[in-house]
Motif scaffolding. Structure first.
Motif: not given
Ligand code: LLP
Length: 423
Positions: A81, A199, A237, A275
């Motif tokens: 990341d 996300d 995510d 993720e």
């Protein structure tokens, strides 16, 4: 759990006595354990093994970004990341392929977008409408498609330090979850973008799973809502943030295994690729900072332990009031009298204090101490304030160690400056 243990009365990093490293590189220095780094990465990786569409553990490299650490984790299969062009370049230099790199952050520049689109990127986690417009422009001009998730702000209090909570509505991160529908519609209408998921990241050093549960439940409902609105949501995510035990005496926070189970419970049924972006839980307890006591000074009403490490080497206590256990490298004899100190560095401000009124085994001038749990947000946040050279980083693997960032000389530091011709 980590690999910094007393053996025969001496604190070791894996099979190497830390005093041996001190002899070789001088103090202060950071030392990391390869075994601890890998162990924590694998705990997360295994905790998501249930995900049939797949999963990727993207190490939040802002927590520890030395090339050797990135290579160790990258070779084990970790993604990264990243939050800047510099981090992107570091990840690639360490051999991490672009399709394992996610790009987070509220202020991505055009140059950073171009850099990642050229070098290869798994996805951008887009944090605002203006950023989305710019990314659409940049990708279109390059004739490519940028895969994106939109970071949503779920308005959940992570119950952590004020400075590192990121998921409440007043925080600068993400788009309000209440406006997700319109923002995803906008994303779908723009050229050069391909929406692939959602996300979220609500904060750091969370020692309670409940805020994660609340946030992930909201992301789960949003996934269903967005799908009903025609969006293909195939990847979630879920950010980083799982905390570590900074004080050995405290109860252990939830483990990556429990965290993985919670993710499965809240979003497992959606069939999305998962993720996560853990930083601290992988690197935190994998690193320690070793320093030497310069003086023991008797103050008016207290005793100061003056170390050769300072706030420029480890800013967390000064910046967040963070606690780090500080232990001597020589194991105290059973029953030895402890002492109480204010533990400080040599920098010229009172904020250069690591701990006040800390009771610990007694140490003398010349003695060596270790700050535990200093692997995350330690070396990466250090500076050369007071023209104190950045301290070396050392990686240990079983009985071997290597300097992975040397200590600069005074000349190295001074020669970075240039004097204009008119002076
Ligand atoms: N993903 C995003 C988008 C983040 O902003 C962060 C951390 C992480 C993942 C990793 O979080 P972790 O798993 O490490 O908690 N300097 C502070 C911590 C700042 C955290 C910033 N963002 C400290 O020393 O406590």
């Amino acid at each position: 759990m980590d690999h910094f243990l007393y053996r025969d009365g001496a604190l070791h990093a894996e099979d190497v006595p830390l005093s041996e490293i001190a002899k070789a590189v001088g103090t202060p220095f950071y030392a990391y354990s390869s075994a601890t780094l890998l162990r924590h990465f694998h705990l997360f990786n295994d905790a998501l093994a249930w995900s049939k569409p797949g999963h990727l553990v993207c190490f939040a490299m802002k927590s520890a970004s030395n090339q050797a650490i990135l290579k160790l984790l990258g070779d084990a299969g970790a993604g990264m990341d990243v939050v800047s062009g510099g981090e992107y370049a570091r990840a690639r230099a360490a051999g991490v392929p672009g399709d394992r790199i996610v790009f987070s952050g509220v202020g991505k520049t055009r140059e950073e977008m171009q850099q990642a689109l050229t070098g290869g990127i798994r996805q951008f986690n887009v944090e605002s409408e203006p950023e989305m417009l710019v990314l659409s422009e940049v990708a279109s001009a390059m004739g490519v498609t940028a895969p994106i998730t939109v970071r949503v702000n779920p308005d959940v209090d992570a119950k952590t330090n004020e400075k590192i909570a990121t998921g409440r509505k007043g925080d600068k991160f993400g788009i309000p979850i209440s406006r997700a529908s319109e923002v995803y519609a906008m994303a779908a209408s723009l050229p050069g973008l391909k929406v692939i998921g959602i996300d979220v990241h609500i904060g750091s050093q969370l020692v309670d799973l409940e805020p994660f549960r609340l946030a992930y439940r909201k992301v789960g409902s949003l996934t269903e809502q967005l799908r009903s609105e025609g969006h293909e949501i195939t990847r979630l995510d879920l950010g980083g943030g799982l905390g570590i035990p900074y004080e050995r005496s405290n109860a252990a926070p939830p483990s990556p295994t429990e965290y993985g189970k919670l993710i499965e419970e809240e979003v497992g049924h959606l069939g999305c690729e998962i993720e996560i972006e853990p930083g601290r839980l992988i690197s935190g307890n994998s690193g320690i900072l070793v320093a030497q006591v310069i003086y023991v000074k008797e103050g008016e009403d207290r005793r100061f332990l003056i170390l050769d490490a300072a706030m420029n080497d480890l800013i967390r206590p000064a910046m967040y009031g963070a606690h780090h256990d500080i232990v001597p490298l020589i194991e105290p004899a059973p029953g030895a009298e402890p002492a109480t100190y204010d533990i400080v560095g040599p920098v010229c401000e009172s904020g250069d204090t690591f701990a006040k009124g800390r009771t610990m085994p007694s140490v003398e001038a010349g003695g060596l101490v270790a700050f535990r749990s200093a692997g995350a947000y330690g070396a990466v946040m250090s500076s050369e304030y007071n023209t104190r050279p950045l301290i070396p980083e050392v990686l240990v693997q079983r009985d071997q160690f290597a300097v992975i960032r040397p200590r600069p000389t005074f000349d190295d530091i001074i020669n970075r400056d240039t004097i204009p011709a008119w002076l």
